[in-house]
Scaffold this active site. Sequence first.
Site, PDB file in Angstrom:
ATOM      1  N   ASN A   9      35.372  43.496  39.580  1.00 54.93           N
ATOM      2  CA  ASN A   9      36.335  44.412  39.289  1.00 54.93           C
ATOM      3  C   ASN A   9      37.350  43.706  38.520  1.00 54.93           C
ATOM      4  O   ASN A   9      37.981  42.757  38.878  1.00 54.93           O
ATOM      5  CB  ASN A   9      36.948  45.139  40.506  1.00 54.93           C
ATOM      6  CG  ASN A   9      38.127  46.107  39.950  1.00 54.93           C
ATOM      7  OD1 ASN A   9      38.184  46.265  38.822  1.00 54.93           O
ATOM      8  ND2 ASN A   9      39.001  46.213  41.028  1.00 54.93           N
ATOM      9  N   TRP A  10      37.272  43.765  37.109  1.00 63.87           N
ATOM     10  CA  TRP A  10      38.065  42.902  36.469  1.00 63.87           C
ATOM     11  C   TRP A  10      39.514  43.567  36.198  1.00 63.87           C
ATOM     12  O   TRP A  10      40.470  43.096  35.371  1.00 63.87           O
ATOM     13  CB  TRP A  10      37.442  42.613  35.151  1.00 63.87           C
ATOM     14  CG  TRP A  10      36.179  41.867  34.790  1.00 63.87           C
ATOM     15  CD1 TRP A  10      35.698  41.418  36.100  1.00 63.87           C
ATOM     16  CD2 TRP A  10      35.346  41.715  33.872  1.00 63.87           C
ATOM     17  NE1 TRP A  10      34.467  40.717  35.605  1.00 63.87           N
ATOM     18  CE2 TRP A  10      34.089  40.967  34.310  1.00 63.87           C
ATOM     19  CE3 TRP A  10      35.524  41.996  32.367  1.00 63.87           C
ATOM     20  CZ2 TRP A  10      33.229  40.159  33.623  1.00 63.87           C
ATOM     21  CZ3 TRP A  10      34.437  41.472  31.547  1.00 63.87           C
ATOM     22  CH2 TRP A  10      33.346  40.566  32.095  1.00 63.87           C
ATOM     23  N   LYS A  11      39.568  44.659  36.698  1.00 67.23           N
ATOM     24  CA  LYS A  11      41.073  45.479  36.753  1.00 67.23           C
ATOM     25  C   LYS A  11      41.595  45.411  35.415  1.00 67.23           C
ATOM     26  O   LYS A  11      40.815  45.513  34.543  1.00 67.23           O
ATOM     27  CB  LYS A  11      41.902  44.618  37.551  1.00 67.23           C
ATOM     28  CG  LYS A  11      41.302  44.397  39.017  1.00 67.23           C
ATOM     29  CD  LYS A  11      42.409  44.109  40.145  1.00 67.23           C
ATOM     30  CE  LYS A  11      41.703  43.652  41.679  1.00 67.23           C
ATOM     31  NZ  LYS A  11      42.409  43.570  42.568  1.00 67.23           N
ATOM     32  N   HIS A  94      39.584  53.255  44.305  1.00 65.85           N
ATOM     33  CA  HIS A  94      40.156  51.919  44.513  1.00 65.85           C
ATOM     34  C   HIS A  94      41.490  52.215  45.312  1.00 65.85           C
ATOM     35  O   HIS A  94      42.079  53.023  44.712  1.00 65.85           O
ATOM     36  CB  HIS A  94      40.214  50.932  43.351  1.00 65.85           C
ATOM     37  CG  HIS A  94      40.427  49.698  43.654  1.00 65.85           C
ATOM     38  ND1 HIS A  94      41.590  49.122  43.932  1.00 65.85           N
ATOM     39  CD2 HIS A  94      39.522  48.625  43.813  1.00 65.85           C
ATOM     40  CE1 HIS A  94      41.536  47.606  44.063  1.00 65.85           C
ATOM     41  NE2 HIS A  94      40.334  47.502  44.186  1.00 65.85           N
ATOM     42  N   GLU A  96      44.108  50.739  44.813  1.00 65.78           N
ATOM     43  CA  GLU A  96      45.114  50.428  43.653  1.00 65.78           C
ATOM     44  C   GLU A  96      45.532  51.730  43.237  1.00 65.78           C
ATOM     45  O   GLU A  96      46.615  52.030  42.872  1.00 65.78           O
ATOM     46  CB  GLU A  96      44.791  49.285  42.630  1.00 65.78           C
ATOM     47  CG  GLU A  96      45.125  47.944  43.586  1.00 65.78           C
ATOM     48  CD  GLU A  96      44.360  46.825  42.666  1.00 65.78           C
ATOM     49  OE1 GLU A  96      43.844  46.937  41.626  1.00 65.78           O
ATOM     50  OE2 GLU A  96      44.297  45.673  43.206  1.00 65.78           O
ATOM     51  N   GLU A 166      37.412  47.885  51.663  1.00 61.11           N
ATOM     52  CA  GLU A 166      38.160  47.238  51.052  1.00 61.11           C
ATOM     53  C   GLU A 166      39.508  47.205  51.787  1.00 61.11           C
ATOM     54  O   GLU A 166      40.364  47.992  51.543  1.00 61.11           O
ATOM     55  CB  GLU A 166      38.695  47.521  49.605  1.00 61.11           C
ATOM     56  CG  GLU A 166      37.201  47.180  48.897  1.00 61.11           C
ATOM     57  CD  GLU A 166      37.548  46.920  47.443  1.00 61.11           C
ATOM     58  OE1 GLU A 166      37.388  45.767  46.893  1.00 61.11           O
ATOM     59  OE2 GLU A 166      38.417  47.256  46.912  1.00 61.11           O
ATOM     60  N   GLY A 172      43.633  41.087  46.887  1.00 62.63           N
ATOM     61  CA  GLY A 172      44.439  40.261  45.939  1.00 62.63           C
ATOM     62  C   GLY A 172      45.679  39.533  46.732  1.00 62.63           C
ATOM     63  O   GLY A 172      46.418  39.025  46.124  1.00 62.63           O
ATOM     64  N   SER A 212      39.800  39.719  48.844  1.00 63.10           N
ATOM     65  CA  SER A 212      39.892  38.182  48.547  1.00 63.10           C
ATOM     66  C   SER A 212      38.712  37.354  48.916  1.00 63.10           C
ATOM     67  O   SER A 212      38.628  36.440  49.406  1.00 63.10           O
ATOM     68  CB  SER A 212      41.006  37.490  49.434  1.00 63.10           C
ATOM     69  OG  SER A 212      42.415  38.427  49.178  1.00 63.10           O
ATOM     70  N   GLY A 233      37.602  41.011  43.034  1.00 68.19           N
ATOM     71  CA  GLY A 233      38.580  41.211  42.284  1.00 68.19           C
ATOM     72  C   GLY A 233      38.900  39.852  41.522  1.00 68.19           C
ATOM     73  O   GLY A 233      38.130  39.385  40.531  1.00 68.19           O
ATOM     74  N   GLY A 234      40.067  39.306  41.984  1.00 66.03           N
ATOM     75  CA  GLY A 234      40.580  37.896  41.330  1.00 66.03           C
ATOM     76  C   GLY A 234      39.285  36.948  40.848  1.00 66.03           C
ATOM     77  O   GLY A 234      39.337  36.403  39.862  1.00 66.03           O
TER      78      GLY A 234
HETATM   79  C1  PEP Z   1      39.350  44.514  44.636  1.00 64.79           C
HETATM   80  O1  PEP Z   1      39.988  44.485  43.484  1.00 64.79           O
HETATM   81  O2  PEP Z   1      38.486  45.357  44.908  1.00 64.79           O
HETATM   82  C2  PEP Z   1      39.324  43.129  45.017  1.00 64.79           C
HETATM   83  C3  PEP Z   1      38.771  43.075  46.265  1.00 64.79           C
HETATM   84  O3  PEP Z   1      40.245  42.276  44.794  1.00 64.79           O
HETATM   85  P1  PEP Z   1      40.523  40.695  45.181  1.00 64.79           P
HETATM   86  O4  PEP Z   1      39.150  40.278  45.137  1.00 64.79           O
HETATM   87  O5  PEP Z   1      41.082  40.006  44.291  1.00 64.79           O
HETATM   88  O6  PEP Z   1      41.071  40.737  46.523  1.00 64.79           O
END
Ligand code: PEP
Length: 257
Positions: A9-11, A94, A96, A166, A172, A212, A233-234
């Site tokens: 997920n490049w957000k 998601h 967010e 999640e 994040g 994470s 994500g990151g």
């Molecule tokens: C996500 O955005 O779904 C996510 C899990 O982010 P991160 O890996 O950065 O925690």
Amino acid sequence: MRRPVIAGNWKCNLTSREAVALVQQLKASLDRPTVDVVVCPPFTALAAVASQLTNTSIALGAQDLFWEPQGAFTGEVSAPMLADLGCRYCIIGHSERRQSFGETDDRVHKKLRAALQHGLTPIVCVGETLKEREANRTFEVVRRQVQGALHGLSAKEVGALILAYEPVWAIGTGRNATPAQAQEAQAFIRRLLKDGWGAPVAEAVRIQYGGSVNASNALELLQQPDVDGALVGGASLNAEAFTAIVKSAAEAKLVTR
Ligand code: PEP
């Protein structure tokens, strides 16, 4: 056996040019992956990334969609538009979006139906906040989100989707759920699927862990029996880290060609 699926997920990151550079690195490092690999760039980079992905084993996904196919909905992007661009997956619900953009279980449900109707595989995100976990409400919250998203769907429809557990406190933050916490919640989700849609569906649905995930913790998380992949994500913005996570998935589940 469920085939692992790793999605990035490049957000709200990367211009088209930057997205193309990242996907080119991934194409080089992920030659014929033995697990399913999906990248979810921002809407603005979907077309450019799609053009890089023809004849590769990396699939394209979006980060959200709107449930109506077209019309007077300024700023929205619909499922058929995403399918037209070559998307095969779409992240829905998601945290967010739930936290910052008013996404409710009802909206998640409508989006999920629209995705399925237009041949997109939904990646439906659920998970509790830290406050909810500390109040021992994890199962209650996850149950509400899963049932709110999936109610009224047929066994065939549920069998076609991916769920992502999640925990909000792990997204994040650099603080991932322990493998035991992920396994406990994901086994619970699979039980909900079994109760609602039967054992064969529950056994077939892939449940990702997200929060994470990185190159160092992926293997242990993915070794859990009910962790069938990761939503990243990151770390998905770094080709080396994302590649290492994909390789961990293959190793954890001993997937061979
Ligand atoms: C996500 O955005 O779904 C996510 C899990 O982010 P991160 O890996 O950065 O925690």
